[in-house]
Design an enzyme around this catalytic site. Sequence first.
Site, PDB file in Angstrom:
ATOM      1  N   GLU A   1      -7.018   4.340   8.215  1.00 24.15           N
ATOM      2  CA  GLU A   1      -7.123   5.607   7.630  1.00 24.15           C
ATOM      3  C   GLU A   1      -8.232   6.062   7.167  1.00 24.15           C
ATOM      4  O   GLU A   1      -8.687   7.395   7.231  1.00 24.15           O
ATOM      5  CB  GLU A   1      -5.733   5.858   6.726  1.00 24.15           C
ATOM      6  CG  GLU A   1      -4.561   5.660   7.482  1.00 24.15           C
ATOM      7  CD  GLU A   1      -3.293   5.370   6.820  1.00 24.15           C
ATOM      8  OE1 GLU A   1      -2.154   4.956   7.266  1.00 24.15           O
ATOM      9  OE2 GLU A   1      -3.299   5.342   5.588  1.00 24.15           O
TER      10      GLU A   1
ATOM     11  N   SER B   1       3.456  -1.872  10.343  1.00 20.60           N
ATOM     12  CA  SER B   1       4.919  -1.719  10.521  1.00 20.60           C
ATOM     13  C   SER B   1       5.600  -3.228  10.052  1.00 20.60           C
ATOM     14  O   SER B   1       6.613  -3.319  10.654  1.00 20.60           O
ATOM     15  CB  SER B   1       5.452  -1.478  11.596  1.00 20.60           C
ATOM     16  OG  SER B   1       4.718  -0.112  11.973  1.00 20.60           O
TER      17      SER B   1
ATOM     18  N   GLU C   1      -4.939  -5.337  10.612  1.00 14.21           N
ATOM     19  CA  GLU C   1      -3.954  -4.318  10.822  1.00 14.21           C
ATOM     20  C   GLU C   1      -4.111  -3.447  12.114  1.00 14.21           C
ATOM     21  O   GLU C   1      -5.073  -2.667  12.024  1.00 14.21           O
ATOM     22  CB  GLU C   1      -4.180  -3.389   9.745  1.00 14.21           C
ATOM     23  CG  GLU C   1      -3.708  -3.813   8.224  1.00 14.21           C
ATOM     24  CD  GLU C   1      -3.140  -2.674   7.429  1.00 14.21           C
ATOM     25  OE1 GLU C   1      -2.313  -2.718   6.732  1.00 14.21           O
ATOM     26  OE2 GLU C   1      -4.209  -1.958   7.017  1.00 14.21           O
TER      27      GLU C   1
ATOM     28  N   LYS D   1      -0.005   4.205  -0.319  1.00 15.60           N
ATOM     29  CA  LYS D   1      -0.630   5.254   0.253  1.00 15.60           C
ATOM     30  C   LYS D   1      -0.586   6.529  -0.547  1.00 15.60           C
ATOM     31  O   LYS D   1      -0.251   6.559  -1.659  1.00 15.60           O
ATOM     32  CB  LYS D   1      -0.227   5.701   2.008  1.00 15.60           C
ATOM     33  CG  LYS D   1      -0.318   4.259   2.494  1.00 15.60           C
ATOM     34  CD  LYS D   1      -0.335   4.479   3.893  1.00 15.60           C
ATOM     35  CE  LYS D   1      -0.391   3.204   4.726  1.00 15.60           C
ATOM     36  NZ  LYS D   1      -0.357   3.199   6.298  1.00 15.60           N
TER      37      LYS D   1
ATOM     38  N   HIS E   1      -9.527   0.380   5.209  1.00 12.77           N
ATOM     39  CA  HIS E   1      -8.145   0.603   6.067  1.00 12.77           C
ATOM     40  C   HIS E   1      -8.354   1.639   7.048  1.00 12.77           C
ATOM     41  O   HIS E   1      -9.247   2.604   7.126  1.00 12.77           O
ATOM     42  CB  HIS E   1      -7.058   1.355   4.919  1.00 12.77           C
ATOM     43  CG  HIS E   1      -5.834   1.311   5.653  1.00 12.77           C
ATOM     44  ND1 HIS E   1      -5.523   2.587   6.304  1.00 12.77           N
ATOM     45  CD2 HIS E   1      -4.711   0.362   5.325  1.00 12.77           C
ATOM     46  CE1 HIS E   1      -4.202   2.024   6.632  1.00 12.77           C
ATOM     47  NE2 HIS E   1      -3.720   1.092   5.849  1.00 12.77           N
TER      48      HIS E   1
ATOM     49  N   GLY F   1       2.177   2.686  10.713  1.00 14.26           N
ATOM     50  CA  GLY F   1       2.922   3.583  10.458  1.00 14.26           C
ATOM     51  C   GLY F   1       3.775   4.455  11.994  1.00 14.26           C
ATOM     52  O   GLY F   1       4.308   5.605  11.835  1.00 14.26           O
TER      53      GLY F   1
ATOM     54  N   ASN G   1       0.968  -1.072   0.048  1.00 12.21           N
ATOM     55  CA  ASN G   1       0.162  -0.147   0.131  1.00 12.21           C
ATOM     56  C   ASN G   1       1.042   1.369   0.059  1.00 12.21           C
ATOM     57  O   ASN G   1       1.444   1.393   0.998  1.00 12.21           O
ATOM     58  CB  ASN G   1      -1.058   0.146   1.305  1.00 12.21           C
ATOM     59  CG  ASN G   1      -1.908   1.165   1.274  1.00 12.21           C
ATOM     60  OD1 ASN G   1      -1.796   2.034   0.261  1.00 12.21           O
ATOM     61  ND2 ASN G   1      -2.526   1.372   2.380  1.00 12.21           N
TER      62      ASN G   1
END
Length: 309
Positions: free
Chosen positions: A151, A265, A219, A67, A149, A225, A65
Amino acid sequence: MAMVSTSVASGLRFSSLKSERSQSLSTTESFFRQIGANLRVSSGRKGCRGVVAMAGSGKFFVGGNWKCNGTKESISKLVSDLNSVKLEADVDVVVSPPFVYIDQVKNSLTDRIEISGQNSWIGKGGAFTGEISVEQLKDIGCTWVILGHSERRHVIGEDDSFIGKKAAYALSQDLKVMACIGEKLEERESGKTFDVCFQQMKAFSDNISNWDNVVIAYEPVWAIGTGKVASPQQAQEVHVAVRDWLKKNVSAEVASKTRIIYGGSVNGGNCAELAKEEDIDGFLVGGASLKGPEFATIVNSVTSKKVAA
């Protein structure tokens, strides 16, 4: 995404994988071990291919990904690196560029690697400013899309039901889905990891009738991140619980066939230990997917699952 503060994370140990194995389990890990023991599907399962210790019966899967990162120049370099690395054959590999660079990537990336959108609209395109439709993704060469996701959930504000409906529409148009689930730090610390993940899974299952083209990506939000990674044991605890949830709420066949991958990560240094866990069927990679050689290392961590036939 903001870094997790030391004070907030005081109830958890985010030590290195090496040191974590030599230390006693944290209270949180102990909780999940105790609960997970009651959820575990038979520990003697093997993948249908016979030489890989995977609970899921599909191929190892690694998604990248990208992003909201990259320029035409940097992506050209990344594609060149990906075209030159050697990837193990028995792995499905997918990358997800920013929308504006999908055409560039599609026209220059090896066919060995599939292309995914990072999001899609809930239905057919039209007067929806700023959105990307499933039809447009397919038209430009995408075969996958990432949905749910963290985010999108926690920064953009998409809720479970909306995400589930987006997944249903994508699948109805023959676009395969990486369906993301995961808990925030405070939810893990309060012992709500399973509740949160199961609620997110229910939103998908309420809308999905055929799971053949779905990969579930676990996740944990606190590991995305931040540089903090769930230990192999922490990830395995959740993966086996999600597989058991599928078995009880969808079917044993879907539980066996559906690949459950880990994201948070993941990098070239920790992927091999994570890959050894039976219910970790691959990875969804963030920052490390922007580095061709390191991404190849993660793809090739499938070798860590190889056992004597």
